[in-house]
Design an enzyme around this catalytic site. Structure first.
Site, short mmCIF file in Angstrom:
data_model
loop_
_atom_site.label_atom_id
_atom_site.label_comp_id
_atom_site.label_asym_id
_atom_site.label_seq_id
_atom_site.Cartn_x
_atom_site.Cartn_y
_atom_site.Cartn_z
N GLU A 112 0.84 -1.20 0.00
CA GLU A 112 0.00 0.00 0.00
C GLU A 112 0.88 1.26 0.00
OE1 GLU A 112 0.09 -2.52 2.05
OE2 GLU A 112 -1.83 -2.94 3.03
N SER A 142 19.43 -41.93 -14.08
CA SER A 142 18.12 -41.33 -13.84
C SER A 142 17.82 -40.18 -14.80
CB SER A 142 18.02 -40.84 -12.40
OG SER A 142 19.03 -39.89 -12.16
N TRP A 154 16.89 -38.84 -18.30
CA TRP A 154 15.91 -38.06 -17.57
C TRP A 154 14.66 -38.90 -17.45
CZ3 TRP A 154 17.77 -33.73 -15.60
CH2 TRP A 154 18.84 -33.09 -16.24
N THR A 192 22.13 -37.37 -1.99
CA THR A 192 21.80 -36.81 -3.31
C THR A 192 22.97 -35.98 -3.84
OG1 THR A 192 19.44 -36.82 -2.88
CG2 THR A 192 20.20 -35.25 -4.53
C1 AOF Z 1 4.25 -7.03 4.39
N1 AOF Z 1 4.04 -6.43 3.19
O1 AOF Z 1 2.79 -5.29 1.76
C2 AOF Z 1 1.83 -5.87 3.83
C3 AOF Z 1 2.03 -6.53 5.08
O2 AOF Z 1 7.34 -6.86 9.36
P1 AOF Z 1 6.52 -5.66 9.03
O3 AOF Z 1 6.55 -4.60 10.08
O4 AOF Z 1 6.84 -5.15 7.68
O5 AOF Z 1 4.99 -6.08 9.04
C4 AOF Z 1 4.61 -7.28 8.46
C5 AOF Z 1 3.14 -7.51 8.65
O6 AOF Z 1 2.35 -6.51 8.03
C6 AOF Z 1 2.73 -8.80 7.99
O7 AOF Z 1 2.89 -9.86 8.88
C7 AOF Z 1 1.28 -8.57 7.60
O8 AOF Z 1 0.46 -8.95 8.69
C8 AOF Z 1 1.17 -7.04 7.41
N2 AOF Z 1 1.03 -6.60 6.01
N3 AOF Z 1 3.26 -7.08 5.31
O9 AOF Z 1 5.31 -7.56 4.62
C9 AOF Z 1 2.89 -5.83 2.87
N4 AOF Z 1 0.68 -5.26 3.52
ZN ZN Z 2 1.22 -2.40 5.97
#
Ligand code: AOF
Ligand code: ZN
Length: 347
Positions: free
Chosen positions: A57, A172, A174, A200
């Site tokens: 956002e 193996s 392919w 592996t």
């Molecule tokens: C994200 N990316 O675009 C949105 C998230 O670790 P922070 O402070 O960046 O916050 C992570 C939390 O924010 C994540 O666990 C989720 O609940 C919310 N939204 N997080 O990394 C994003 N919109």
């Molecule tokens: Zn956010």
């Protein structure tokens, strides 16, 4: 103002940019956001690019500047309400004068949720559930981690019709078609760990990188992890400089997963041989199975999975089939069948 068709198209686009290859999965969700003007045209878009970088956002609002006022924000995950590595997106949307917010999936993270209430309290209309299934699928490993505090494990194998991954002499390459191998690289690229056992590495000497359709390594590679007690020869391909490699000296799947979770990894692509696969299956630590089945019979040779300790049919490990896709024949390659399954269910 409300334009369902434009909002659906925008959500599809938000999901697409959220899933941009190369976005590190790590401990954060994949999120996309598209800002729509009242007439349904795209004003700006943004997606999250990994822990510590702006949320989707915030990225979209920064791209829109003053043009964000009066827009509809179409976002794949409920805007956050917390100050974590970055500030709360709900407040940022209110400040920017966004008029309406369309959300695919509610935030399951208790630390961050509550954005809907903040937005509604500020007089912004918020609707939920548009393309929720797709958003949940995109972040299934992240959501799994919130619930279980370990990474999601996808076990992939390729086998002949009679369940063998190699012929009696060990050859193996392919078993599966070129199309199946390309498909495997696409799935590898959605994960953040490639995991195999030390056997592996000794026997097959794989590179364990994600390659594009031309065979070139993609820019962002998952962590390569080798589990097992024995030393690894330094000349193995897994020690090239294409990606970092971690040797975890353990035979215990739970221990390995716990270490990877603590490193911020959320989705393990398990491509180990039969021993490692059996260890994970016995421990109940396989969450998804992807099998590429080739129309060849070997009659002898290494099985795709080792001893599961099952001696009678009543104890068979059952899987639910979620998807069956035929990868068409091409050139001298026969068609392969891809089965996507979940252990524990019954089809
Ligand atoms: C994200 N990316 O675009 C949105 C998230 O670790 P922070 O402070 O960046 O916050 C992570 C939390 O924010 C994540 O666990 C989720 O609940 C919310 N939204 N997080 O990394 C994003 N919109
Ligand atoms: Zn956010």
């Amino acid at each position: 103002m409300v334009n369902p068709e434009a909002e659906r198209t925008a959500m599809a686009r938000a999901l697409e940019i959220a899933a941009t290859p190369g976005v590190p999965l790590g401990p954060n969700p994949r999120v996309g956001c598209v800002l729509l003007s009242p007439d349904g045209t795209v004003v700006a878009e943004g997606h999250h690019r990994g822990a510590g970088t702006p949320h989707a956002e915030a990225a979209a609002l920064a791209a829109a500047g003053d043009r964000a006022r009066g827009t509809t924000a179409v976002v794949t995950l409920e805007p956050c309400n917390h100050t974590g590595r970055t500030g709360p997106c709900a407040d940022a949307l209110v400040r920017a004068g966004v008029a309406r917010v369309v959300v695919a999936r509610r935030d399951p993270n208790p630390e961050a949720q509550g954005g809907t209430t903040t937005l509604r309290d500020a007089g912004i209309e918020v609707v939920h559930g548009l393309m929720e299934t797709e958003s949940a699928h995109l972040n299934r490993a992240w959501e799994f981690g919130l619930r279980h505090e370990r990474p999601l494990v996808t076990w992939k194998f390729a086998a002949s019709l009679d369940g063998r991954s190699a012929a009696a002499d060990g050859t193996s390459r392919w078993v599966s078609s070129a199309a199946a191998r390309r498909d495997t690289h696409r799935l590898r690229g959605e994960c953040d760990v490639m995991l195999v056992g030390s056997n592996t590495i000794a026997v097959d000497d794989p590179r364990l990188t994600v390659r594009d359709d031309e065979g070139h390594d993609v820019a962002h590679q998952p962590l390569r992890v080798v589990m097992g007690q024995r030393d690894l020869a330094p000349d193995r391909n897994v020690f090239d400089d294409a990606a970092p490699t971690l040797h975890v000296r353990s035979h215990d799947p739970a221990e390995v997963l716990s270490e990877l979770f603590d490193l911020g990894r959320r989705h393990v692509f398990l491509e180990g041989g039969p021993t490692v696969a059996a260890a994970f299956l016995r421990a109940g630590l396989v969450d998804e199975v992807v099998a590429y089945v080739a129309p060849v019979l070997l009659g002898a040779g290494r099985g795709a999975v080792g001893d599961l300790g099952i001696t009678t049919i009543a104890d068979a490990l059952s899987l639910r089939i979620d998807d069956v896709t035929v990868l068409p024949a091409a050139g001298s390659d026969p068609a392969n069948v891809r089965l996507t399954m979940t252990p524990g269910g019954s089809s």
